[in-house]
Design a protein around this motif. Structure first.
Motif, PDB file in Angstrom:
ATOM      1  N   UNK A 175       1.264  -0.952  -0.254  1.00  0.00           N
ATOM      2  CA  UNK A 175      -0.061  -0.242  -0.328  1.00  0.00           C
ATOM      3  C   UNK A 175       0.742   1.251  -0.240  1.00  0.00           C
ATOM      4  N   UNK A 176       1.012   1.392  -1.285  1.00  0.00           N
ATOM      5  CA  UNK A 176       1.755   2.924  -1.213  1.00  0.00           C
ATOM      6  C   UNK A 176       1.582   4.363  -0.601  1.00  0.00           C
ATOM      7  N   UNK A 177       0.788   4.744   0.005  1.00  0.00           N
ATOM      8  CA  UNK A 177      -0.432   5.224   0.553  1.00  0.00           C
ATOM      9  C   UNK A 177       0.574   5.986   1.947  1.00  0.00           C
ATOM     10  N   UNK A 178       1.314   4.271   2.312  1.00  0.00           N
ATOM     11  CA  UNK A 178       1.512   4.473   4.534  1.00  0.00           C
ATOM     12  C   UNK A 178       3.086   4.457   3.857  1.00  0.00           C
ATOM     13  N   UNK A 179       3.337   5.571   2.931  1.00  0.00           N
ATOM     14  CA  UNK A 179       4.529   5.114   3.219  1.00  0.00           C
ATOM     15  C   UNK A 179       5.694   6.272   4.062  1.00  0.00           C
ATOM     16  N   UNK A 180       4.830   7.143   4.946  1.00  0.00           N
ATOM     17  CA  UNK A 180       6.089   8.592   5.429  1.00  0.00           C
ATOM     18  C   UNK A 180       5.091   7.300   7.020  1.00  0.00           C
ATOM     19  N   UNK A 181       4.380   7.117   7.340  1.00  0.00           N
ATOM     20  CA  UNK A 181       3.631   6.420   8.171  1.00  0.00           C
ATOM     21  C   UNK A 181       4.702   5.207   7.934  1.00  0.00           C
ATOM     22  N   UNK A 182       5.594   4.647   7.724  1.00  0.00           N
ATOM     23  CA  UNK A 182       6.423   3.053   7.864  1.00  0.00           C
ATOM     24  C   UNK A 182       7.354   4.067   8.631  1.00  0.00           C
ATOM     25  N   UNK A 209      15.068  -2.199   6.565  1.00  0.00           N
ATOM     26  CA  UNK A 209      14.931  -3.092   7.299  1.00  0.00           C
ATOM     27  C   UNK A 209      13.205  -2.032   7.819  1.00  0.00           C
ATOM     28  N   UNK A 210      12.947  -1.201   6.976  1.00  0.00           N
ATOM     29  CA  UNK A 210      11.899  -0.727   7.327  1.00  0.00           C
ATOM     30  C   UNK A 210      10.617  -1.572   6.758  1.00  0.00           C
ATOM     31  N   UNK A 211      10.636  -1.789   5.220  1.00  0.00           N
ATOM     32  CA  UNK A 211       9.563  -3.391   4.919  1.00  0.00           C
ATOM     33  C   UNK A 211      10.355  -4.528   4.025  1.00  0.00           C
ATOM     34  N   UNK A 212      10.688  -5.702   4.551  1.00  0.00           N
ATOM     35  CA  UNK A 212      11.666  -6.165   4.368  1.00  0.00           C
ATOM     36  C   UNK A 212      11.036  -7.364   2.669  1.00  0.00           C
ATOM     37  N   UNK A 213       9.792  -7.398   3.016  1.00  0.00           N
ATOM     38  CA  UNK A 213       9.300  -7.527   1.459  1.00  0.00           C
ATOM     39  C   UNK A 213      10.136  -6.935   0.236  1.00  0.00           C
ATOM     40  N   UNK A 214      10.241  -5.724   0.793  1.00  0.00           N
ATOM     41  CA  UNK A 214      10.644  -5.340  -0.534  1.00  0.00           C
ATOM     42  C   UNK A 214      12.274  -5.185  -0.742  1.00  0.00           C
ATOM     43  N   UNK A 215      13.049  -5.527   0.068  1.00  0.00           N
ATOM     44  CA  UNK A 215      14.313  -6.140  -0.518  1.00  0.00           C
ATOM     45  C   UNK A 215      14.844  -6.543  -0.505  1.00  0.00           C
ATOM     46  N   UNK A 216      14.681  -7.481  -2.046  1.00  0.00           N
ATOM     47  CA  UNK A 216      14.891  -8.418  -3.009  1.00  0.00           C
ATOM     48  C   UNK A 216      15.990  -7.374  -3.722  1.00  0.00           C
ATOM     49  N   UNK A 217      16.506  -9.128  -4.203  1.00  0.00           N
ATOM     50  CA  UNK A 217      17.416  -8.825  -5.549  1.00  0.00           C
ATOM     51  C   UNK A 217      16.577  -8.235  -6.672  1.00  0.00           C
ATOM     52  N   UNK A 218      17.309  -7.047  -7.190  1.00  0.00           N
ATOM     53  CA  UNK A 218      17.227  -6.231  -7.445  1.00  0.00           C
ATOM     54  C   UNK A 218      16.182  -4.650  -7.415  1.00  0.00           C
ATOM     55  N   UNK A 219      15.809  -4.906  -6.090  1.00  0.00           N
ATOM     56  CA  UNK A 219      14.141  -3.453  -5.827  1.00  0.00           C
ATOM     57  C   UNK A 219      15.616  -3.104  -5.116  1.00  0.00           C
ATOM     58  N   UNK A 266      14.614  -0.995  -2.025  1.00  0.00           N
ATOM     59  CA  UNK A 266      13.318  -0.955  -0.512  1.00  0.00           C
ATOM     60  C   UNK A 266      13.657   0.635  -0.235  1.00  0.00           C
ATOM     61  N   UNK A 267      13.798   1.117  -0.685  1.00  0.00           N
ATOM     62  CA  UNK A 267      13.457   3.299  -0.696  1.00  0.00           C
ATOM     63  C   UNK A 267      12.186   3.074  -1.160  1.00  0.00           C
ATOM     64  N   UNK A 268      11.836   2.763  -2.464  1.00  0.00           N
ATOM     65  CA  UNK A 268      10.587   2.718  -3.028  1.00  0.00           C
ATOM     66  C   UNK A 268       9.110   1.734  -2.119  1.00  0.00           C
ATOM     67  N   UNK A 269       8.569   2.143  -1.841  1.00  0.00           N
ATOM     68  CA  UNK A 269       7.038   1.949  -0.688  1.00  0.00           C
ATOM     69  C   UNK A 269       5.914   1.462  -1.737  1.00  0.00           C
ATOM     70  N   UNK A 270       6.516   0.571  -2.939  1.00  0.00           N
ATOM     71  CA  UNK A 270       5.795  -0.330  -3.646  1.00  0.00           C
ATOM     72  C   UNK A 270       5.793   0.260  -4.803  1.00  0.00           C
ATOM     73  N   UNK A 278       1.789  -3.473   5.418  1.00  0.00           N
ATOM     74  CA  UNK A 278       1.638  -2.124   4.835  1.00  0.00           C
ATOM     75  C   UNK A 278       0.792  -1.548   4.770  1.00  0.00           C
ATOM     76  N   UNK A 279      -0.800  -2.218   5.064  1.00  0.00           N
ATOM     77  CA  UNK A 279      -1.993  -1.565   4.874  1.00  0.00           C
ATOM     78  C   UNK A 279      -2.716  -1.236   6.138  1.00  0.00           C
ATOM     79  N   UNK A 280      -1.960  -1.821   7.281  1.00  0.00           N
ATOM     80  CA  UNK A 280      -1.857  -1.509   8.364  1.00  0.00           C
ATOM     81  C   UNK A 280      -0.988  -1.129   9.382  1.00  0.00           C
TER      82      UNK A 280
END
Length: 1002
Positions: A447-454, A614-624, A626-630, A673-675
C-alpha cells in the motif's frame, strides 16, 4: 536472410526451476517429468549440473565444464532424463556458468596445472591472474589465501604436509592438494643424497637412474619460460621424470624408504621451528604463495567471483577458453537435449555482449542440424563437415548483419536492472532471469499510501533515522575496504600508470587516485556500464557522469581535477598526444573497471544494505529498490505494457534460488503495509514484552533494535500456517536462528563473516529461543499467534494474485521448485531444503479426481474456504497453466490492455485484458486484502467484499459471455452508463481471483 527464414526457436510456455545436487539427482528429476507436464510446465529450468566441487549443493562451483556431475548422476541417467523430457514434448533450459570455476579442493585439473607450471602453464591465460601485481613478492606467482591462520603458525603446527604419490610431490592442507613444481623436486631428492650414496655402489643401475632423474630435473626449463618449444619440452620431460621416479619408488625398497624419510623430514616436528625450514624453503620456490585467508582482502592477484576466494574467474574473452569450456553444453544443444540457456553472472565477463553473440553463434551452428542436412544434399564429395559448418556460420553472420538483434536460440542472461535501467540492447538474449517482475508484483501488493507512516514507525523503533541511499553508499565503501581492497588497489595503480602518460595528470598521487576511484564506484547508480570500444553510448555516458558528479558533491575537499580525469578516462576522452598503444591501455582499464563495479554493488547493496535497511523487508529483494514503498497499479500496468512491446518473451520470476525470501513470505509481509497503526502497536507491545529477555553484551542489549525489527517481520512472514508440533516448533526456531545469523553477518554491523562475534551471535539465538518458547507465561508468543490468522489469510490471497499475474502478464512464467504449494522459505540455504514432491503429486491427483466428480465450482469454493494446505495455489497454477498451454499464442503475442474498475472497491484491483485476433482473456487480481477481509480470517468473496464494484470491459457489447477458468461459471457483460461491465460481486463470488476466457454466445 532474415530470422523469419530460420526454423522457429523453441520458446517455453512455462518453466520450472530444479536444483540438482547429491540429494536431488537426474533419476529424481526423471520421475517428476510427467507430474510437471500435467501441471502445465513446458520446460525444465535446470541448475548447473556439470562437475562441481564434491558436496556442492548448488552447482555454481564447477571444476570441469565438460563432465556431468557424478553426484547428480551418470551419463546414462542424464540420457534417461532427457529422453523422458522428449517423450513428454518438454524442453530444458540449462543454467551455465561462464564467469568462474572452483579452484579450491584439488579437483580442478586446469588450476592444478597452473599451480605446477605457473606462467608457462597451458592454462596461464585461462584464469584471470595478474602475474605482475602491485606486490612485487608476487611477481609471476599467485596468492592462495586458503590458510586458517598466519602462514608461519600453520607451517609450524604441521598442518602443511608434503606428500608423494604416483611420481609427483604435492603439499596437502586439509582438502587442498597443491602440486610442487617438478624442477624443485631436486630439493627433496637431493636431501641426504650422500647417505644414499653409501648404500649403493656408483654403478648400481637404480642409483644411476635416480641420479639421471636429478640431472634431468636440473635441466628442466623454468616455470617462467615463455618459448613455446621449451614449454613443450618441459611438459614432456616432467611427465617422463614422474613415471621414472614412480617406477623406482615402487621397485626399489631402499629408494622408497629414502623418499619417504625425506618427505617426513621436510614435514618437520611441531615444537621445533627449525625443522620446518626445508619445507618453508621449498614452498618459497613454488608458483603460489600460501597465506591467511584474510590477506585476500588486500593482496589477492586473481579475479574472483565477488569476494569468494574459492571461485576464480576465467577469461571468457579468449576464444580458446570459450571453446574449451563449452564443448559439452554445445554437444547437448546439438543433440536437442538442451533447448535453452541461462547465463549466470553475465556482468562479470570482460565483454558480455561479445560473449553472448559468440554463444548465440555457437548454438546456432549446433542446433541447426536441419540446415546442415540441406547443405549436405548439395555438397560435392570433397566437402567435409568443417566446410558445412563454415557455411552455416556464414548464414548466421549474414543474419546478424541484416538483423543485429537476431536471437536464433533461446538464451536469457542473469542481469540485475536498477530503477529505470533497461537490458543492454546489444545483448542477443530474450530477457533477464525475471527479478524485475518479482519486484514489480511485490510492489503492487504494498500500500503505497503508507510510506511516510512506515518511515516514522521504523525510525522510532530503531531509534535512528535510516536513509537507504546513504546506507548503500556507506556499505559499498565498506565492501571496498574489507572485502575488495586488493581489486581496488590494483585498479588504482592501473589508473596511476595512465595518469603518468600525460604531463597534465602525472602529479596526481596514487593515494588520491584510489580514494577518488572508491568514491566514484560507491556512487555508481547501476551494476556496470558496457563500454567495449572507443564509442561510448548515451546510456553509459549518463551513468558515468552521474557517478562522478555525485562523488564530487560528496567530497568537496578533494581536488576536482582528479574526478575530471577519472571521468575523461572512463568516457575515453583521449588527449591529442595519446598514442594507439596508450589508447588500448585506457580501454582495458575501463573494461577492468566495469568488472569491479558489479561485485561492489552486489555485495554492498544486496548482501549488506538489504540486511540493514529493514523498513518493510518484502521490498528488500534482488534488483529491488526498498526506498520506494511499492508501486501503483498504473505503474505495474506501465511495466507490463513496456514488456509486451519490447520483451514479450521475458522470464517472469517470483521466487528464485537467489531471492532473500520466498514469494509467499513476501506476500504476507506486504500485508503489514496496509495496517501501519496495528504494526506500530504490535512493535511497541512486543518490544516491552521481550525487553527482559535480552542479554547485555559489551554494555548493549542483544539483539539491537534494528535486528529485533527484522526478526518480528521474519516471524510474521515465515510462520507456517496451521498448528505446529513440538518437532515442527524446534525446526522452525532452528531455521529462524540460522536466518538471523546469516542476516546479521551480511549486515556487518555487530558481527560479520570475516569477524564473527560468537558471544553476540549466541545472545541473539538465546533471545530467539526464549521468545519462541512454548510456555504459559510467554505473552509474546501468545500475542503473536493471536495476530497471525488474518495476516496469514491475506498473505495467501496476496500470493494467489501474485501467481495469477505471473502466469497472465506478458512474459514466460517461471516457478521455483516446490512453490506450487505454499512455500515459506527464507534465503539460501533455507530455500534449498528438499521438496516433498510426493505430497504435490498426490495433491494434484486428488484435485483432478475432485474436479471430475464435483465440477470446478465446488472445488474452487471448497479451496477458497480452506486455503491453509496450499492446494488452492496448486489448483490455480494447474488450471491457469493448462489454459496458457492451450492459448500460448494469445499470451506470447497478445495485446495488453489495462482495464478500468469503477465503484467503492476499485482501488483494490489490478485487472487487464490479453487479446489476439478473436481470442480474449480477462485477468482479475485483487490486492490490499486486509481492508476487504477486516479482522476475520475468512476469505472475502462476493457482494460482502466487492459490493457494487464493477469491471469495465471495453470494445464489448452487452451480453458478451465469459467463462471462469477456475470455477467454470459463465458471466455476461452488462450495460451500465453506456459501458459494458462485469459485476465483481459475481466474478469473485466463489474464488478470490479470476481468469475469464471470452467464449461464444450460446
Amino acid at each position: 536472410m532474415s530470422q523469419h527464414d530460420l526454423p522457429p526457436v523453441r520458446i517455453p510456455v512455462a518453466t520450472y526451476r530444479l536444483q540438482f545436487n547429491r540429494s536431488f539427482r537426474f533419476a529424481d528429476a526423471t520421475g517428476l517429468v510427467s507430474y510437471l507436464r500435467e501441471l502445465g510446465i513446458s520446460d525444465i529450468y535446470a541448475s548447473p549440473y556439470f562437475q562441481a566441487r564434491v558436496g556442492s549443493m548448488h552447482g555454481y562451483d564447477i571444476v570441469d565444464q565438460n563432465r556431468l556431475n557424478p553426484e547428480v548422476g551418470s551419463a546414462a541417467d542424464h540420457d534417461r532424463f532427457c529422453a523422458e523430457l522428449a517423450r513428454h514434448g518438454m524442453g530444458q533450459l540449462l543454467d551455465i556458468v561462464p564467469n568462474h570455476m572452483c579452484i579450491e579442493g584439488g579437483e580442478n585439473e586446469r588450476w592444478l596445472d597452473l599451480l605446477e607450471n605457473g606462467p608457462s602453464s597451458l592454462y596461464a591465460d585461462f584464469f584471470d591472474i595478474d602475474w605482475q601485481p602491485v606486490k612485487k613478492e608476487l611477481t609471476e606467482k599467485v596468492l592462495l589465501p586458503i590458510l586458517g591462520d598466519q602462514y608461519g603458525a600453520i607451517l609450524e603446527n604441521g598442518e602443511l604436509r608434503l606428500a608423494f604419490d604416483e611420481g609427483a610431490f604435492s603439499v596437502r592442507y586439509y582438502e587442498h592438494r597443491l602440486p610442487i613444481i617438478p624442477k624443485t623436486y631436486r630439493a627433496i631428492l637431493g636431501h641426504r643424497l650422500d647417505e644414499l650414496t653409501r648404500q649403493f655402489p656408483p654403478d648400481y643401475p637404480d642409483f644411476q637412474d635416480l641420479m639421471s632423474i636429478i640431472n634431468a630435473l636440473d635441466h628442466l626449463p623454468p616455470y617462467t619460460e615463455q618459448d613455446e618449444e621449451k614449454i613443450r619440452e618441459r611438459y614432456r620431460e616432467k611427465e617422463v621424470i614422474k613415471r621414472r621416479l614412480w617406477a623406482l619408488y615402487r621397485e626399489n625398497p631402499i629408494i622408497r624408504e629414502f623418499v619417504e624419510t625425506n618427505v617426513a623430514i621436510f614435514n618437520g616436528e611441531p615444537g621445533n621451528s627449525h625443522s620446518f625450514d626445508l619445507l618453508d624453503d621449498l614452498l618459497r620456490q613454488q608458483v603460489y604463495r600460501l597465506s591467511h585467508w584474510r590477506v585476500a582482502t588486500e593482496e589477492i592477484n586473481y579475479r574472483r567471483f565477488f569476494d569468494i576466494n574459492a571461485l576464480g574467474a576465467i577469461r571468457m574473452e579468449i576464444p580458446r577458453v570459450f571453446e574449451e569450456t563449452h564443448r559439452l553444453v554445445l554437444e547437448l544443444v546439438r543433440q536437442g537435449k538442451v533447448t535453452g540457456l541461462r547465463v549466470d553472472h553475465a556482468d562479470g565477463l570482460y565483454n558480455p555482449a561479445d560473449y553472448l553473440h559468440r554463444l548465440q553463434r555457437a548454438c546456432f551452428l549446433q542446433s541447426r542440424l536441419a540446415l546442415l542436412g540441406e547443405l549436405a544434399a548439395n555438397r560435392s564429395p570433397e566437402q567435409g563437415e568443417t566446410e558445412l559448418a563454415e557455411n552455416i556460420l556464414q548464414l548466421y553472420d549474414e543474419l546478424v548483419e541484416v538483423s543485429p538483434q537476431a536471437k536464433p536460440f533461446f538464451i536469457i542472461g542473469e542481469k540485475i536492472l536498477m530503477k529505470g535501467e533497461r537490458l543492454p540492447e546489444e545483448w542477443p538474449v530474450y530477457s533477464t532471469t525475471g527479478y524485475e517482475f518479482a519486484n514489480a508484483v511485490t510492489g503492487l501488493l504494498v500500500d503505497t499510501r503508507n510510506a511516510r507512516e512506515f518511515d516514522t514507525i521504523y525510525n522510532r523503533f530503531v531509534r535512528e533515522r535510516m536513509n537507504f541511499a546513504e546506507i548503500a553508499y556507506d556499505k559499498k565503501k565498506l565492501v571496498m575496504q574489507v572485502a575488495m581492497a586488493g581489486e581496488v588497489n590494483t585498479l588504482g595503480h592501473y589508473l596511476n600508470t595512465i595518469s603518468e602518460m600525460n604531463r597534465h595528470t602525472r602529479d596526481f598521487t596514487l593515494n588520491s587516485l584510489i580514494k577518488a576511484l572508491v568514491e566514484v564506484i560507491a556512487c555508481f547508480p547501476v551494476y556496470r556500464t558496457y563500454i567495449n570500444s572507443r564509442e561510448v553510448n548515451d546510456r553509459d555516458h549518463q551513468y558515468i557522469e552521474y557517478a562522478v558528479a555525485k562523488a564530487k558533491r560528496k567530497n568537496r575537499a578533494m581536488n576536482e581535477s582528479i574526478f575530471a580525469f577519472i571521468e575523461d578516462v572512463l568516457l575515453l576522452r583521449f588527449y591529442e598526444s595519446t598514442g594507439g598503444r596508450d589508447r588500448e591501455e585506457w580501454l582495458n582499464f575501463v573494461m577492468k573497471f566495469q568488472q569491479i563495479t558489479g561485485p561492489v554493488m552486489a555485495k554492498g547493496l544486496e548482501d549488506t544494505t538489504f540486511y540493514v535497511y529493514n523498513r518493510l523487508v518484502a521490498l528488500n529483494e534482488v534488483g529491488g529498490t526498498p526506498e520506494r514503498f511499492g508501486i501503483t497499479v498504473e505503474a505495474f500496468h506501465g511495466q507490463n505494457i513496456e514488456r509486451a512491446k519490447g520483451q514479450p518473451l521475458a522470464l517472469l520470476a517470483t521466487s528464485t534460488h537467489d531471492t532473500k525470501r520466498s514469494e509467499d513470505v513476501r506476500a504476507r509481509i506486504a500485508v503489514l503495509s496496509e495496517i501501519p497503526g496495528k504494526w506500530r502497536d504490535w512493535l511497541s507491545r512486543w518490544g516491552r514484552l521481550n525487553r527482559h529477555r535480552k542479554i547485555v553484551v559489551d554494555g548493549k542489549p542483544v539483539p539491537d533494535r534494528n535486528e529485533e525489527y527484522l526478526l518480528y517481520q521474519t516471524l510474521l512472514g515465515a510462520w507456517p500456517p496451521g498448528p505446529l508440533s513440538a518437532a515442527g516448533q524446534r525446526e522452525f526456531a532452528g531455521r529462524i536462528k540460522e536466518y538471523m545469523l546469516k542476516a546479521m553477518r551480511e549486515a556487518k554491523v555487530n558481527t560479520s563473516w570475516i569477524n564473527p562475534e560468537p558471544v553476540y551471535e549466541d545472545a541473539v539465538c538465546h533471545f530467539i529461543d526464549r521468545i519462541l518458547e512454548e510456555r504459559p507465561d510467554n505473552q509474546f508468543r501468545a500475542d503473536l499467534l493471536q495476530r497471525l490468522p488474518p495476516l496469514v489469510r491475506c498473505g495467501m490471497l496476496n500470493a494467489l494474485s501474485q501467481t495469477l499475474l505471473k502466469i497472465a502478464s506478458p512474459g514466460i512464467p517461471d516457478f521455483y521448485q516446490g512453490t506450487e504449494l505454499w512455500d515459506f522459505s527464507l534465503v539460501d540455504p533455507d530455500n534449498r531444503r528438499p521438496v516433498d514432491y510426493e505430497k504435490r503429486r498426490a495433491a494434484l491427483a486428488a484435485l483432478r479426481r475432485q474436479l471430475a466428480e464435483t465440477g470446478p465450482l465446488a472445488v474452487a469454493r471448497r479451496l477458497a474456504d480452506a486455503p491453509e494446505d496450499g492446494r488452492i495455489k496448486l489448483y490455480l497454477t494447474w488450471q491457469a497453466l493448462q489454459f496458457r498451454q492451450r492459448q500460448h499464442r494469445l499470451f506470447e503475442e497478445g495485446k495488453y490492455i489495462p482495464l478500468e474498475v469503477e465503484g467503492e472497491r476499485a482501488a483494490h484491483l489490478c485487472a487487464f485484458e490479453r487479446y489476439l485476433n478473436e481470442a480474449t482473456v480477462l485477468v482479475v487480481a485483487p490486492c490490499s486484502w486486509m481492508e476487504l477481509a477486516g479482522e476475520t480470517a475468512v476469505t472475502p468473496l462476493g457482494a460482502a467484499a466487492w459490493r457494487e464494484t464493477r469491471l469495465v470491459v471495453p470494445f464489448e457489447t452487452a451480453g458478451r459471455p465469459f467463462r471462469s477458468i477456475f470455477t467454470g461459471e459463465r458471466f455476461a457483460t452488462e450495460l451500465r452508463d453506456g459501458r459494458s461491465t462485469l459485476p465483481l460481486a459475481r466474478v469473485l463470488g466463489n474464488f478470490p481471483v479470476a481468469l475469464l476466457e471470452g467464449v461464444e454466445r450460446e
